[in-house]
Design a protein around this motif. Sequence first.
Motif, PDB file in Angstrom:
ATOM      1  N   LYS A   1       1.985  -8.341   5.231  1.00 36.47           N
ATOM      2  CA  LYS A   1       2.881  -7.536   4.390  1.00 36.47           C
ATOM      3  C   LYS A   1       2.965  -6.079   4.854  1.00 36.47           C
ATOM      4  O   LYS A   1       3.744  -5.303   4.326  1.00 36.47           O
ATOM      5  CB  LYS A   1       2.373  -7.526   2.943  1.00 36.47           C
ATOM      6  N   PHE A   2       2.096  -5.701   5.798  1.00 33.15           N
ATOM      7  CA  PHE A   2       1.997  -4.294   6.218  1.00 33.15           C
ATOM      8  C   PHE A   2       2.367  -4.146   7.691  1.00 33.15           C
ATOM      9  O   PHE A   2       2.254  -5.082   8.472  1.00 33.15           O
ATOM     10  CB  PHE A   2       0.559  -3.789   6.035  1.00 33.15           C
TER      11      PHE A   2
ATOM     12  N   GLN B   1      -1.267   1.959   7.546  1.00 33.64           N
ATOM     13  CA  GLN B   1      -0.718   0.632   7.262  1.00 33.64           C
ATOM     14  C   GLN B   1       0.341   0.831   6.176  1.00 33.64           C
ATOM     15  O   GLN B   1       0.008   1.206   5.057  1.00 33.64           O
ATOM     16  CB  GLN B   1      -1.814  -0.290   6.728  1.00 33.64           C
TER      17      GLN B   1
ATOM     18  N   PRO C   1       3.241  -0.681   3.724  1.00 41.92           N
ATOM     19  CA  PRO C   1       3.744  -1.952   3.202  1.00 41.92           C
ATOM     20  C   PRO C   1       5.241  -2.105   3.462  1.00 41.92           C
ATOM     21  O   PRO C   1       5.992  -1.147   3.316  1.00 41.92           O
ATOM     22  CB  PRO C   1       3.461  -1.874   1.700  1.00 41.92           C
TER      23      PRO C   1
ATOM     24  N   THR D   1       7.239  -3.062  -1.592  1.00 35.49           N
ATOM     25  CA  THR D   1       6.229  -2.611  -2.546  1.00 35.49           C
ATOM     26  C   THR D   1       6.392  -3.341  -3.879  1.00 35.49           C
ATOM     27  O   THR D   1       7.415  -3.950  -4.149  1.00 35.49           O
ATOM     28  CB  THR D   1       6.331  -1.085  -2.789  1.00 35.49           C
TER      29      THR D   1
ATOM     30  N   TYR E   1      -5.387   0.876   1.785  1.00 36.61           N
ATOM     31  CA  TYR E   1      -3.932   0.806   1.657  1.00 36.61           C
ATOM     32  C   TYR E   1      -3.555  -0.276   0.654  1.00 36.61           C
ATOM     33  O   TYR E   1      -4.214  -1.317   0.595  1.00 36.61           O
ATOM     34  CB  TYR E   1      -3.287   0.447   3.007  1.00 36.61           C
ATOM     35  N   SER E   2      -2.500  -0.039  -0.108  1.00 39.50           N
ATOM     36  CA  SER E   2      -2.025  -1.086  -1.017  1.00 39.50           C
ATOM     37  C   SER E   2      -0.508  -1.119  -1.011  1.00 39.50           C
ATOM     38  O   SER E   2       0.139  -0.193  -0.517  1.00 39.50           O
ATOM     39  CB  SER E   2      -2.532  -0.832  -2.443  1.00 39.50           C
ATOM     40  N   ASP E   3       0.055  -2.204  -1.554  1.00 40.86           N
ATOM     41  CA  ASP E   3       1.520  -2.293  -1.601  1.00 40.86           C
ATOM     42  C   ASP E   3       2.052  -1.917  -2.984  1.00 40.86           C
ATOM     43  O   ASP E   3       3.173  -2.247  -3.331  1.00 40.86           O
ATOM     44  CB  ASP E   3       2.008  -3.694  -1.183  1.00 40.86           C
TER      45      ASP E   3
END
Length: 239
Positions: free
Chosen positions: A123-124, A191, A193, A196, A224-226
């Motif tokens: 996803k990243f 990284q 996304p 999101t 890192y997150s989305d």
Amino acid sequence: MGHRKGRQDAKRGKEFTKAAKEIIIAAKNGGDPASNSRLRAAIAAAKSINLPKDKIEAAIRKGTGQDAGGDIIEINYEGYGPGGVAVIVETATDNRNRTVAEIRHLMSKGGGSMGENGCVSWKFERKGVIQFSKEKYTEDQLMEAALEAGADDLRDEGDVWEIQTAMADFNAVREAFEAAGLEMISAELNQVPQTTMEVDLETARKLLRFIELLEDNDDVQNVYSDADISDEIMAQLED
């Protein structure tokens, strides 16, 4: 006041350690920044937080094996945070077993879970992310420089301007900004996304606590997150 100052000093110490570890890892592929683009970027990032020159040089010597202390490996962990948000945790560690146990524990403590390798990394995308102060520069000033440098994407990110580049173009773009005399707040490979996920207030609150738990760990370099936390929700969290 003392506690807050202590907290800030600790945060600064953590930033220094993180920057030095990135230099050590980058220097494993050669100690000459002219021929090692990752090392060039790592040194630039270290300078942007005022890591002293002797510490930068010491980290390069550790990475090339001239000095002891360069026995650090990079491991990424993937999983899910509160609300099913996708998370990548980048670590730099001298003890793989300790780190995996700690990260797994912190992820479940924070309301998430560690997943298999590859469960969310698709996803990243690895991109260069360069930020500038809005107080210093107008959109037009930066856009002109960005186009000349070969970056085409200038975003308004609230209190900063942000430019994203392909990983391959990152150093050339960063160096073009330097040559143009433009001061960057930060220039990092992140990284990013590809899509999101919007989160509500409750999830955002849990997620920020989750990320803070992980970032406080000494082996963690980046999280890192989305998740997409809207400005409205951010404002409520800051109240």
